[in-house]
Design a protein around this motif. Structure first.
Motif, PDB file in Angstrom:
ATOM      1  N   VAL A   6      23.095 -37.290 -46.681  1.00 52.23           N
ATOM      2  CA  VAL A   6      24.431 -36.877 -46.261  1.00 52.23           C
ATOM      3  C   VAL A   6      24.528 -36.907 -44.740  1.00 52.23           C
ATOM      4  O   VAL A   6      23.523 -36.993 -44.032  1.00 52.23           O
ATOM      5  CB  VAL A   6      24.778 -35.468 -46.798  1.00 52.23           C
ATOM      6  CG1 VAL A   6      24.805 -35.466 -48.316  1.00 52.23           C
ATOM      7  CG2 VAL A   6      23.809 -34.423 -46.274  1.00 52.23           C
ATOM      8  N   LEU A   7      25.758 -36.816 -44.252  1.00 55.79           N
ATOM      9  CA  LEU A   7      26.030 -36.754 -42.828  1.00 55.79           C
ATOM     10  C   LEU A   7      26.504 -35.343 -42.523  1.00 55.79           C
ATOM     11  O   LEU A   7      27.506 -34.884 -43.072  1.00 55.79           O
ATOM     12  CB  LEU A   7      27.111 -37.775 -42.459  1.00 55.79           C
ATOM     13  CG  LEU A   7      27.429 -37.921 -40.979  1.00 55.79           C
ATOM     14  CD1 LEU A   7      26.221 -38.472 -40.231  1.00 55.79           C
ATOM     15  CD2 LEU A   7      28.625 -38.846 -40.789  1.00 55.79           C
ATOM     16  N   SER A  38      25.198 -40.613 -36.335  1.00 53.46           N
ATOM     17  CA  SER A  38      26.345 -41.443 -36.688  1.00 53.46           C
ATOM     18  C   SER A  38      27.001 -42.029 -35.447  1.00 53.46           C
ATOM     19  O   SER A  38      27.140 -41.349 -34.420  1.00 53.46           O
ATOM     20  CB  SER A  38      27.366 -40.592 -37.445  1.00 53.46           C
ATOM     21  OG  SER A  38      28.576 -41.285 -37.625  1.00 53.46           O
ATOM     22  N   ARG A  81      25.917 -47.094 -45.445  1.00 50.96           N
ATOM     23  CA  ARG A  81      27.031 -46.536 -44.663  1.00 50.96           C
ATOM     24  C   ARG A  81      27.349 -45.144 -45.201  1.00 50.96           C
ATOM     25  O   ARG A  81      26.932 -44.789 -46.299  1.00 50.96           O
ATOM     26  CB  ARG A  81      28.259 -47.419 -44.751  1.00 50.96           C
ATOM     27  CG  ARG A  81      28.913 -47.356 -46.123  1.00 50.96           C
ATOM     28  CD  ARG A  81      30.196 -48.129 -46.232  1.00 50.96           C
ATOM     29  NE  ARG A  81      31.284 -47.518 -45.496  1.00 50.96           N
ATOM     30  CZ  ARG A  81      32.556 -47.776 -45.745  1.00 50.96           C
ATOM     31  NH1 ARG A  81      32.893 -48.612 -46.707  1.00 50.96           N
ATOM     32  NH2 ARG A  81      33.506 -47.199 -45.044  1.00 50.96           N
ATOM     33  N   HIS A  82      28.104 -44.369 -44.426  1.00 52.56           N
ATOM     34  CA  HIS A  82      28.571 -43.081 -44.955  1.00 52.56           C
ATOM     35  C   HIS A  82      30.014 -43.232 -45.393  1.00 52.56           C
ATOM     36  O   HIS A  82      30.791 -44.019 -44.850  1.00 52.56           O
ATOM     37  CB  HIS A  82      28.378 -41.943 -43.955  1.00 52.56           C
ATOM     38  CG  HIS A  82      29.187 -42.068 -42.704  1.00 52.56           C
ATOM     39  ND1 HIS A  82      30.494 -41.680 -42.633  1.00 52.56           N
ATOM     40  CD2 HIS A  82      28.864 -42.541 -41.476  1.00 52.56           C
ATOM     41  CE1 HIS A  82      30.953 -41.892 -41.410  1.00 52.56           C
ATOM     42  NE2 HIS A  82      29.986 -42.428 -40.690  1.00 52.56           N
ATOM     43  N   PHE A  87      31.118 -38.422 -45.972  1.00 50.99           N
ATOM     44  CA  PHE A  87      29.935 -37.700 -45.508  1.00 50.99           C
ATOM     45  C   PHE A  87      28.728 -37.817 -46.450  1.00 50.99           C
ATOM     46  O   PHE A  87      27.784 -37.054 -46.341  1.00 50.99           O
ATOM     47  CB  PHE A  87      30.258 -36.238 -45.174  1.00 50.99           C
ATOM     48  CG  PHE A  87      31.244 -36.142 -44.043  1.00 50.99           C
ATOM     49  CD1 PHE A  87      30.806 -36.170 -42.728  1.00 50.99           C
ATOM     50  CD2 PHE A  87      32.617 -36.062 -44.282  1.00 50.99           C
ATOM     51  CE1 PHE A  87      31.709 -36.114 -41.673  1.00 50.99           C
ATOM     52  CE2 PHE A  87      33.524 -36.011 -43.233  1.00 50.99           C
ATOM     53  CZ  PHE A  87      33.070 -36.037 -41.929  1.00 50.99           C
ATOM     54  N   GLU A  88      28.754 -38.782 -47.364  1.00 47.21           N
ATOM     55  CA  GLU A  88      27.592 -39.116 -48.181  1.00 47.21           C
ATOM     56  C   GLU A  88      27.219 -40.560 -47.892  1.00 47.21           C
ATOM     57  O   GLU A  88      28.089 -41.384 -47.610  1.00 47.21           O
ATOM     58  CB  GLU A  88      27.899 -38.928 -49.667  1.00 47.21           C
ATOM     59  CG  GLU A  88      28.109 -37.480 -50.056  1.00 47.21           C
ATOM     60  CD  GLU A  88      28.281 -37.285 -51.550  1.00 47.21           C
ATOM     61  OE1 GLU A  88      28.315 -38.282 -52.311  1.00 47.21           O
ATOM     62  OE2 GLU A  88      28.370 -36.119 -51.966  1.00 47.21           O
ATOM     63  N   PHE A  89      25.928 -40.860 -47.988  1.00 52.70           N
ATOM     64  CA  PHE A  89      25.484 -42.218 -47.711  1.00 52.70           C
ATOM     65  C   PHE A  89      25.442 -43.032 -48.991  1.00 52.70           C
ATOM     66  O   PHE A  89      24.962 -42.576 -50.027  1.00 52.70           O
ATOM     67  CB  PHE A  89      24.132 -42.216 -46.987  1.00 52.70           C
ATOM     68  CG  PHE A  89      24.316 -41.916 -45.532  1.00 52.70           C
ATOM     69  CD1 PHE A  89      24.508 -42.938 -44.625  1.00 52.70           C
ATOM     70  CD2 PHE A  89      24.375 -40.608 -45.096  1.00 52.70           C
ATOM     71  CE1 PHE A  89      24.744 -42.656 -43.290  1.00 52.70           C
ATOM     72  CE2 PHE A  89      24.608 -40.312 -43.764  1.00 52.70           C
ATOM     73  CZ  PHE A  89      24.782 -41.345 -42.856  1.00 52.70           C
ATOM     74  N   ASP A 107      31.066 -46.928 -39.868  1.00 55.54           N
ATOM     75  CA  ASP A 107      30.355 -46.105 -40.851  1.00 55.54           C
ATOM     76  C   ASP A 107      28.928 -46.596 -41.082  1.00 55.54           C
ATOM     77  O   ASP A 107      28.059 -45.821 -41.500  1.00 55.54           O
ATOM     78  CB  ASP A 107      31.081 -46.106 -42.198  1.00 55.54           C
ATOM     79  CG  ASP A 107      32.367 -45.294 -42.200  1.00 55.54           C
ATOM     80  OD1 ASP A 107      32.631 -44.564 -41.225  1.00 55.54           O
ATOM     81  OD2 ASP A 107      33.117 -45.413 -43.198  1.00 55.54           O
ATOM     82  N   VAL A 138      22.126 -38.029 -40.024  1.00 51.84           N
ATOM     83  CA  VAL A 138      21.694 -38.230 -41.403  1.00 51.84           C
ATOM     84  C   VAL A 138      20.692 -37.133 -41.736  1.00 51.84           C
ATOM     85  O   VAL A 138      19.790 -36.852 -40.942  1.00 51.84           O
ATOM     86  CB  VAL A 138      21.006 -39.603 -41.577  1.00 51.84           C
ATOM     87  CG1 VAL A 138      20.540 -39.794 -43.015  1.00 51.84           C
ATOM     88  CG2 VAL A 138      21.913 -40.733 -41.120  1.00 51.84           C
TER      89      VAL A 138
END
Length: 182
Positions: A51-52, A35, A140-141, A144-146, A160, A43
């Motif tokens: 998720v991040l 990120s 983008r996240h 914390f999810e894409f 993001d 990722v």
């Protein structure tokens, strides 16, 4: 010349197109994606969602956070991103969320799993990914999810939607070619 993240992804895909299949099987062009606005977070897939997460020094995290860029399933001028530890599973968008799904030989799947790399929206040395079938939508996240969102001209959106291409986190792998931002 210093490679940008987007240029590295394009070079990886080009090398796949001109490299014999036998060499492609021996040398996976594996990468991890960090990120821009959360340094030290990468990722990864978890329960088949993208998720991040903060980087962990575990074999499972390294494998979940390692991906193999391949020529785009819908357009080889773009790319698709296969899981390292789930071969045949690809990053795709579904209901505007990024998930990991097993390959399906349908146009819809191929289009949902194809992304076009661009110079990073927040940093030219990073990369941003545009959806093939939603050309004004970026990966983008968010929380914390894409997700896949339509472009927004805000600092937060640009941050993001920017990642740095890194050496693969899976243990024992090296990158297919030198990658910027070591």
């Amino acid at each position: 010349m210093k490679f940008t993240g987007a240029m590295c992804l394009v070079v990886i895909v080009f090398c796949l197109l001109v490299t014999p299949a036998s060499a492609q099987q021996r040398i996976p062009p594996a990468v991890s994606l960090e990120s821009y606005n959360h340094p030290g977070y990468c990722v990864r897939h978890s329960n088949f969602k993208l998720v991040l997460n903060e980087v962990e020094d575990t074999a499972l995290f390294g494998e979940d956070a390692t991906f193999i860029p391949v020529p785009g399933l819908a357009d080889n001028q773009c790319m698709s991103i296969q899981s390292y530890n789930y071969p045949g599973y690809y990053m795709r968008h579904s209901d505007f969320k990024l998930v990991l799904n097993e390959f399906e030989d349908t146009n819809g799947f191929k289009e949902d799993a194809t992304f076009c790399p661009r110079p990073g929206l927040a940093d030219f040395y990073g990369s941003s990914l545009v959806s093939y079938n939603y050309p004004n939508h970026y990966v983008r996240h968010s929380n914390f999810e894409f997700v896949l969102n339509e472009f927004e001209d805000s600092t937060l959106f640009k941050e993001d939607a920017t990642v740095f291409v890194r050496r693969p986190l899976a243990k024992g792998l090296t990158a297919y070619l030198p990658i910027a931002h070591n």
